[in-house]
Design a protein around this motif. Sequence first.
Motif, PDB file in Angstrom:
ATOM      1  N   GLY A 154      66.167  13.000  86.298  1.00  0.00           N
ATOM      2  CA  GLY A 154      67.212  11.982  86.204  1.00  0.00           C
ATOM      3  C   GLY A 154      66.898  10.952  85.140  1.00  0.00           C
ATOM      4  N   ARG A 155      65.627  10.593  85.038  1.00  0.00           N
ATOM      5  CA  ARG A 155      65.231   9.641  84.003  1.00  0.00           C
ATOM      6  C   ARG A 155      65.398  10.246  82.616  1.00  0.00           C
ATOM      7  N   ALA A 156      65.124  11.549  82.496  1.00  0.00           N
ATOM      8  CA  ALA A 156      65.311  12.218  81.209  1.00  0.00           C
ATOM      9  C   ALA A 156      66.771  12.181  80.794  1.00  0.00           C
ATOM     10  N   GLU A 157      67.682  12.406  81.728  1.00  0.00           N
ATOM     11  CA  GLU A 157      69.111  12.343  81.429  1.00  0.00           C
ATOM     12  C   GLU A 157      69.518  10.935  80.993  1.00  0.00           C
ATOM     13  N   ALA A 162      70.633   7.003  76.512  1.00  0.00           N
ATOM     14  CA  ALA A 162      70.221   5.802  75.774  1.00  0.00           C
ATOM     15  C   ALA A 162      69.935   6.133  74.319  1.00  0.00           C
ATOM     16  N   LEU A 163      69.235   7.245  74.080  1.00  0.00           N
ATOM     17  CA  LEU A 163      68.910   7.637  72.712  1.00  0.00           C
ATOM     18  C   LEU A 163      70.171   7.978  71.921  1.00  0.00           C
ATOM     19  N   TYR A 168      70.526   8.993  68.102  1.00  0.00           N
ATOM     20  CA  TYR A 168      69.656  10.165  68.074  1.00  0.00           C
ATOM     21  C   TYR A 168      70.333  11.448  68.554  1.00  0.00           C
ATOM     22  N   ALA A 169      71.591  11.381  68.963  1.00  0.00           N
ATOM     23  CA  ALA A 169      72.336  12.564  69.413  1.00  0.00           C
ATOM     24  C   ALA A 169      71.504  13.402  70.377  1.00  0.00           C
ATOM     25  N   ALA A 170      71.102  12.806  71.485  1.00  0.00           N
ATOM     26  CA  ALA A 170      70.171  13.448  72.412  1.00  0.00           C
ATOM     27  C   ALA A 170      70.893  14.109  73.578  1.00  0.00           C
ATOM     28  N   SER A 171      70.230  15.100  74.154  1.00  0.00           N
ATOM     29  CA  SER A 171      70.759  15.797  75.322  1.00  0.00           C
ATOM     30  C   SER A 171      69.581  16.354  76.116  1.00  0.00           C
ATOM     31  N   THR A 172      69.865  16.821  77.324  1.00  0.00           N
ATOM     32  CA  THR A 172      68.831  17.473  78.134  1.00  0.00           C
ATOM     33  C   THR A 172      69.348  18.822  78.600  1.00  0.00           C
ATOM     34  N   LEU A 181      64.152  17.486  76.750  1.00  0.00           N
ATOM     35  CA  LEU A 181      64.876  16.403  76.093  1.00  0.00           C
ATOM     36  C   LEU A 181      64.968  16.741  74.605  1.00  0.00           C
ATOM     37  N   CYS A 182      66.185  16.914  74.111  1.00  0.00           N
ATOM     38  CA  CYS A 182      66.390  17.305  72.706  1.00  0.00           C
ATOM     39  C   CYS A 182      67.074  16.185  71.937  1.00  0.00           C
ATOM     40  N   GLN A 183      66.466  15.803  70.821  1.00  0.00           N
ATOM     41  CA  GLN A 183      67.055  14.817  69.912  1.00  0.00           C
ATOM     42  C   GLN A 183      67.505  15.578  68.664  1.00  0.00           C
ATOM     43  N   HIS A 184      68.816  15.690  68.496  1.00  0.00           N
ATOM     44  CA  HIS A 184      69.352  16.521  67.422  1.00  0.00           C
ATOM     45  C   HIS A 184      69.437  15.777  66.084  1.00  0.00           C
TER      46      HIS A 184
END
Length: 250
Positions: A154-157, A162-163, A168-172, A181-184
């Motif tokens: 949940g914290r990763a999501e 936040a990113l 940072y176009a992030a997703s999990t 955790l992916c930062q595209h």
Amino acid sequence: MRHTYVVKNDGAPQTPGITVPAQLSTEGRTRHEVARLLLEDGPMTAVVVADRLGISPTAVRRHLDALVADGEAATRDAPRRGPRGRGRPAKLFLLTEAGRARFGHAYDDLASSAIRFLSEHAGEDAVRAFAERRVASLVEPHRAAVTARQEPSGRAEALAAALTREGYAASTRHVGSGEQLCQHHCPVAHVAAEFPQLCEAETEAFAELLGTHVQRLATIARGDAACTTHVPADDPRGRARTPKDGGTGE
């Protein structure tokens, strides 16, 4: 310092001091030249732009209107000379910050030079401290939202959300042993390629914020398609981290 060469553009007007990307269409090249002229010599009226490029005022106004519609140019009234006459004052066109961005910036080079200077004159510890300060300013505004979630997944999501807000176009995505955790996108990838301390400090900050050990699997700075961080479902050391949210560990 202006360029003094011209790139042949297959029928689009050619203007000394103006170069255009070769991959643009003729229409795109002309618009790029209009924008370049505003960058180098603006603000100016449509009539002046047309005269400088050697094309019709009607064509120039079409390109200027498109630049304004896209937020790349703005207008202001030209100062009047002599007694006030009838009619509206002439319109001056000038580039906005978004319009200037089409010609690129040297921010990466500036940042690398600054950190290189810091390393040479203050040492590696100073670079490390800078990297930690930078990532702290990135994640601290989102600490409450992230630590409000109890589980690492949940914290990763929450961290991904936040990113993304930070560009940072992030997703999990769920994997067998936890979350990835992916930062595209990475706004500092070119700088981090020379100074991996930026990535290292980021990874450590993520671990502290998520309350578990994490492992960086890939980074854009190393040429990978995305920055990927593995977040295990449970801390492999068998105990919880103690994040700075007031929680307790054992």
